[in-house]
Design a protein around this motif. Structure first.
Motif, PDB file in Angstrom:
ATOM      1  N   ARG A  97       0.842  -1.189   0.000  1.00  0.00           N
ATOM      2  CA  ARG A  97       0.000   0.000   0.000  1.00  0.00           C
ATOM      3  C   ARG A  97       0.881   1.245   0.000  1.00  0.00           C
ATOM      4  O   ARG A  97       1.808   1.354   0.810  1.00  0.00           O
ATOM      5  N   LEU A  98       0.562   2.173  -0.887  1.00  0.00           N
ATOM      6  CA  LEU A  98       1.287   3.437  -0.967  1.00  0.00           C
ATOM      7  C   LEU A  98       0.605   4.448  -0.055  1.00  0.00           C
ATOM      8  O   LEU A  98      -0.576   4.731  -0.200  1.00  0.00           O
ATOM      9  N   HIS A  99       1.368   5.030   0.878  1.00  0.00           N
ATOM     10  CA  HIS A  99       0.803   5.982   1.841  1.00  0.00           C
ATOM     11  C   HIS A  99       1.255   7.416   1.593  1.00  0.00           C
ATOM     12  O   HIS A  99       0.724   8.342   2.221  1.00  0.00           O
ATOM     13  N   GLY A 100       2.210   7.617   0.719  1.00  0.00           N
ATOM     14  CA  GLY A 100       2.663   8.966   0.416  1.00  0.00           C
ATOM     15  C   GLY A 100       3.640   8.943  -0.740  1.00  0.00           C
ATOM     16  O   GLY A 100       4.420   8.002  -0.882  1.00  0.00           O
ATOM     17  N   LEU A 101       3.591   9.983  -1.582  1.00  0.00           N
ATOM     18  CA  LEU A 101       4.479  10.086  -2.728  1.00  0.00           C
ATOM     19  C   LEU A 101       4.795  11.547  -2.950  1.00  0.00           C
ATOM     20  O   LEU A 101       3.908  12.404  -2.876  1.00  0.00           O
ATOM     21  N   ALA A 102       6.070  11.853  -3.196  1.00  0.00           N
ATOM     22  CA  ALA A 102       6.472  13.230  -3.466  1.00  0.00           C
ATOM     23  C   ALA A 102       7.569  13.240  -4.516  1.00  0.00           C
ATOM     24  O   ALA A 102       8.588  12.567  -4.351  1.00  0.00           O
ATOM     25  N   HIS A 103       7.342  13.995  -5.595  1.00  0.00           N
ATOM     26  CA  HIS A 103       8.401  14.299  -6.547  1.00  0.00           C
ATOM     27  C   HIS A 103       9.082  15.567  -6.046  1.00  0.00           C
ATOM     28  O   HIS A 103       8.465  16.627  -5.962  1.00  0.00           O
ATOM     29  N   LEU A 104      10.357  15.468  -5.708  1.00  0.00           N
ATOM     30  CA  LEU A 104      11.061  16.567  -5.073  1.00  0.00           C
ATOM     31  C   LEU A 104      11.838  17.428  -6.059  1.00  0.00           C
ATOM     32  O   LEU A 104      12.428  18.428  -5.660  1.00  0.00           O
ATOM     33  N   GLY A 105      11.837  17.077  -7.339  1.00  0.00           N
ATOM     34  CA  GLY A 105      12.720  17.746  -8.277  1.00  0.00           C
ATOM     35  C   GLY A 105      14.149  17.273  -8.060  1.00  0.00           C
ATOM     36  O   GLY A 105      14.426  16.417  -7.225  1.00  0.00           O
ATOM     37  N   ASP A 106      15.071  17.819  -8.839  1.00  0.00           N
ATOM     38  CA  ASP A 106      16.489  17.479  -8.686  1.00  0.00           C
ATOM     39  C   ASP A 106      16.762  15.991  -8.839  1.00  0.00           C
ATOM     40  O   ASP A 106      17.731  15.467  -8.276  1.00  0.00           O
ATOM     41  N   ALA A 125       8.682   7.822  -1.539  1.00  0.00           N
ATOM     42  CA  ALA A 125       7.436   7.066  -1.404  1.00  0.00           C
ATOM     43  C   ALA A 125       7.446   6.351  -0.052  1.00  0.00           C
ATOM     44  O   ALA A 125       8.481   5.836   0.377  1.00  0.00           O
ATOM     45  N   ARG A 126       6.292   6.366   0.591  1.00  0.00           N
ATOM     46  CA  ARG A 126       6.138   5.637   1.863  1.00  0.00           C
ATOM     47  C   ARG A 126       5.170   4.483   1.648  1.00  0.00           C
ATOM     48  O   ARG A 126       4.090   4.668   1.086  1.00  0.00           O
ATOM     49  N   TRP A 127       5.583   3.291   2.101  1.00  0.00           N
ATOM     50  CA  TRP A 127       4.852   2.061   1.814  1.00  0.00           C
ATOM     51  C   TRP A 127       4.579   1.267   3.083  1.00  0.00           C
ATOM     52  O   TRP A 127       5.306   1.383   4.076  1.00  0.00           O
ATOM     53  N   ALA A 149      17.581   8.644  11.387  1.00  0.00           N
ATOM     54  CA  ALA A 149      16.946   9.828  11.973  1.00  0.00           C
ATOM     55  C   ALA A 149      16.454  10.770  10.880  1.00  0.00           C
ATOM     56  O   ALA A 149      15.370  11.374  10.999  1.00  0.00           O
ATOM     57  N   ARG A 150      17.210  10.888   9.794  1.00  0.00           N
ATOM     58  CA  ARG A 150      16.771  11.740   8.674  1.00  0.00           C
ATOM     59  C   ARG A 150      15.503  11.172   8.034  1.00  0.00           C
ATOM     60  O   ARG A 150      14.564  11.904   7.726  1.00  0.00           O
ATOM     61  N   PHE A 151      15.490   9.858   7.829  1.00  0.00           N
ATOM     62  CA  PHE A 151      14.301   9.239   7.245  1.00  0.00           C
ATOM     63  C   PHE A 151      13.086   9.447   8.151  1.00  0.00           C
ATOM     64  O   PHE A 151      11.978   9.753   7.665  1.00  0.00           O
ATOM     65  N   ARG A 152      13.250   9.293   9.437  1.00  0.00           N
ATOM     66  CA  ARG A 152      12.114   9.464  10.352  1.00  0.00           C
ATOM     67  C   ARG A 152      11.651  10.915  10.382  1.00  0.00           C
ATOM     68  O   ARG A 152      10.444  11.189  10.472  1.00  0.00           O
ATOM     69  N   GLN A 153      12.580  11.860  10.317  1.00  0.00           N
ATOM     70  CA  GLN A 153      12.181  13.263  10.244  1.00  0.00           C
ATOM     71  C   GLN A 153      11.400  13.528   8.964  1.00  0.00           C
ATOM     72  O   GLN A 153      10.393  14.257   8.978  1.00  0.00           O
ATOM     73  N   LEU A 158       6.973  14.910   8.214  1.00  0.00           N
ATOM     74  CA  LEU A 158       6.619  16.104   7.455  1.00  0.00           C
ATOM     75  C   LEU A 158       5.429  15.834   6.536  1.00  0.00           C
ATOM     76  O   LEU A 158       5.170  14.703   6.144  1.00  0.00           O
ATOM     77  N   ASP A 159       4.727  16.918   6.205  1.00  0.00           N
ATOM     78  CA  ASP A 159       3.659  16.858   5.206  1.00  0.00           C
ATOM     79  C   ASP A 159       4.298  17.145   3.848  1.00  0.00           C
ATOM     80  O   ASP A 159       4.635  18.286   3.540  1.00  0.00           O
ATOM     81  N   TRP A 160       4.467  16.134   3.028  1.00  0.00           N
ATOM     82  CA  TRP A 160       5.198  16.278   1.771  1.00  0.00           C
ATOM     83  C   TRP A 160       4.468  17.172   0.773  1.00  0.00           C
ATOM     84  O   TRP A 160       5.075  17.637  -0.184  1.00  0.00           O
ATOM     85  N   GLN A 161       3.180  17.411   0.981  1.00  0.00           N
ATOM     86  CA  GLN A 161       2.412  18.214   0.031  1.00  0.00           C
ATOM     87  C   GLN A 161       2.323  19.685   0.434  1.00  0.00           C
ATOM     88  O   GLN A 161       1.860  20.510  -0.351  1.00  0.00           O
ATOM     89  N   GLU A 162       2.733  20.024   1.642  1.00  0.00           N
ATOM     90  CA  GLU A 162       2.708  21.425   2.087  1.00  0.00           C
ATOM     91  C   GLU A 162       3.966  22.112   1.592  1.00  0.00           C
ATOM     92  O   GLU A 162       5.077  21.613   1.802  1.00  0.00           O
ATOM     93  N   PRO A 163       3.853  23.258   0.886  1.00  0.00           N
ATOM     94  CA  PRO A 163       5.025  23.833   0.210  1.00  0.00           C
ATOM     95  C   PRO A 163       6.236  24.047   1.111  1.00  0.00           C
ATOM     96  O   PRO A 163       7.353  23.671   0.745  1.00  0.00           O
ATOM     97  N   GLY A 164       6.046  24.641   2.279  1.00  0.00           N
ATOM     98  CA  GLY A 164       7.187  24.879   3.155  1.00  0.00           C
ATOM     99  C   GLY A 164       7.854  23.593   3.598  1.00  0.00           C
ATOM    100  O   GLY A 164       9.077  23.466   3.593  1.00  0.00           O
ATOM    101  N   GLU A 165       7.053  22.611   3.965  1.00  0.00           N
ATOM    102  CA  GLU A 165       7.615  21.341   4.429  1.00  0.00           C
ATOM    103  C   GLU A 165       8.182  20.533   3.272  1.00  0.00           C
ATOM    104  O   GLU A 165       9.123  19.751   3.464  1.00  0.00           O
ATOM    105  N   ARG A 166       7.648  20.713   2.073  1.00  0.00           N
ATOM    106  CA  ARG A 166       8.225  20.014   0.925  1.00  0.00           C
ATOM    107  C   ARG A 166       9.666  20.448   0.698  1.00  0.00           C
ATOM    108  O   ARG A 166      10.515  19.667   0.296  1.00  0.00           O
ATOM    109  N   LEU A 167       9.952  21.735   0.968  1.00  0.00           N
ATOM    110  CA  LEU A 167      11.312  22.223   0.775  1.00  0.00           C
ATOM    111  C   LEU A 167      12.258  21.641   1.823  1.00  0.00           C
ATOM    112  O   LEU A 167      13.394  21.289   1.516  1.00  0.00           O
TER     113      LEU A 167
END
Length: 291
Positions: A20-29, A34-36, A137-141, A145-154
């Motif tokens: 099951r896919l629970h989150g997806l974000a194209h970050l550019g660069d 993806a969270r599964w 720790a980086r992965f858990r941080q 985050l909300d990957w779809q919120e602009p500030g948090e996406r950055l």
């Protein structure tokens, strides 16, 4: 980032009736997240064209690779699946995990800028259930985050870059037995890097760069891509955007002056290029890190 149909690890997970896919974000660069979750499954990965870094968030004690049944997963364990690798996985019980997908061009840029090495001479070291508290720790941080919120996406993008940089500095090795031919000499690569960094605010032509290596434009372009892993214009654009990010985070220069300092023809051209690469406008990027 490559379209989803070209992210083979993502597609392999998507085809599973148990995942099951629970989150997806194209970050550019050249990065995507993806969270599964998955349970009681078998997954095979066959020579993907991209790199994948992953971290187990929960479960995993019943998960192993078919060729190494005695090595089991656990929360906070990491896996590194380089491009072109092959692996077969058995998942017993429930797991939650997060994937960071990395295009080979993004790996190439890191190899050049962080390590000053030709990307073709280097490879990520495959790892299964690696222990690295800093990376976990980086992965858990990331997952808080909300990957779809602009500030948090950055912030998400910044953490993803830190994950890749850490892997480049700690899990990259030389390709055994490789004999390099057809690329630029180390002194030529360094001369080009220094010249580009010193002249990012100015127009740069292929002929100008080729002359630094005493080569024709045709041979220079081919040898540059062989050594740097991407064409000259894409390398220069990446360095200009990196300079822009630094100025947006650490200076109060108006956006128009940032554009000029990074060699963009106009603020609108700068904004368009920046948004395509980072999925945010320069103003949103600055606000996220200064707010």
């Amino acid at each position: 980032m490559a379209q989803l149909e070209h992210l083979q690890v993502f597609q392999t997970m998507s085809r599973s009736p148990n995942a099951r896919l629970h989150g997806l974000a194209h970050l550019g660069d050249g990065l995507a997240l993806a969270r599964w979750s998955n349970a009681h499954d078998v997954r095979d990965y066959l020579a993907p064209s991209h790199h994948t870094l992953s971290c187990y968030l929960s479960g995993g004690t019943g998960t192993f690779r078919r060729e190494h049944p005695g090595n089991k997963g656990a929360p906070d364990r990491l896996c590194i699946m380089p491009a072109e690798h092959e692996s077969a996985w058995i998942i017993n019980g429930q797991i939650q995990l997060v994937h960071l997908y990395v295009e080979q061009e993004r790996f190439a840029l890191g190899a050049v800028t962080l390590l000053d090495r030709e990307p073709r001479s280097l490879q990520l070291q495959e790892a299964t259930f690696l222990e690295d508290a800093e990376q976990a720790a980086r992965f858990r941080q990331l997952c808080r985050l909300d990957w779809q919120e602009p500030g948090e996406r950055l912030l998400t993008s910044s953490l993803a870059h830190e994950l890749l940089d850490h892997a480049l500095l700690n899990q990259v090795g030389l390709r055994p037995g490789l004999r390099l031919k057809g690329g630029l000499a180390p002194v030529q690569r360094r001369r080009l890097r220094e010249h580009i960094e010193q002249h990012l605010a100015e127009p740069l032509s292929l002929g100008e760069l080729a002359s630094l290596c005493a080569l024709s434009e045709y041979h220079f372009a081919r040898m540059f891509q062989t050594s740097f892993g991407l064409p000259p214009h894409r390398y220069v654009l990446a360095r200009r955007l990196a300079r822009a990010c630094h100025l947006l985070r650490h200076s109060r220069l108006p956006l128009g002056e940032v554009a000029m300092a990074c060699g963009f023809a106009s603020p609108s051209h700068f904004s368009n290029r920046f948004r395509l690469a980072l999925r945010a406008t320069p103003g949103q990027y600055r606000a996220a890190f200064q707010g």
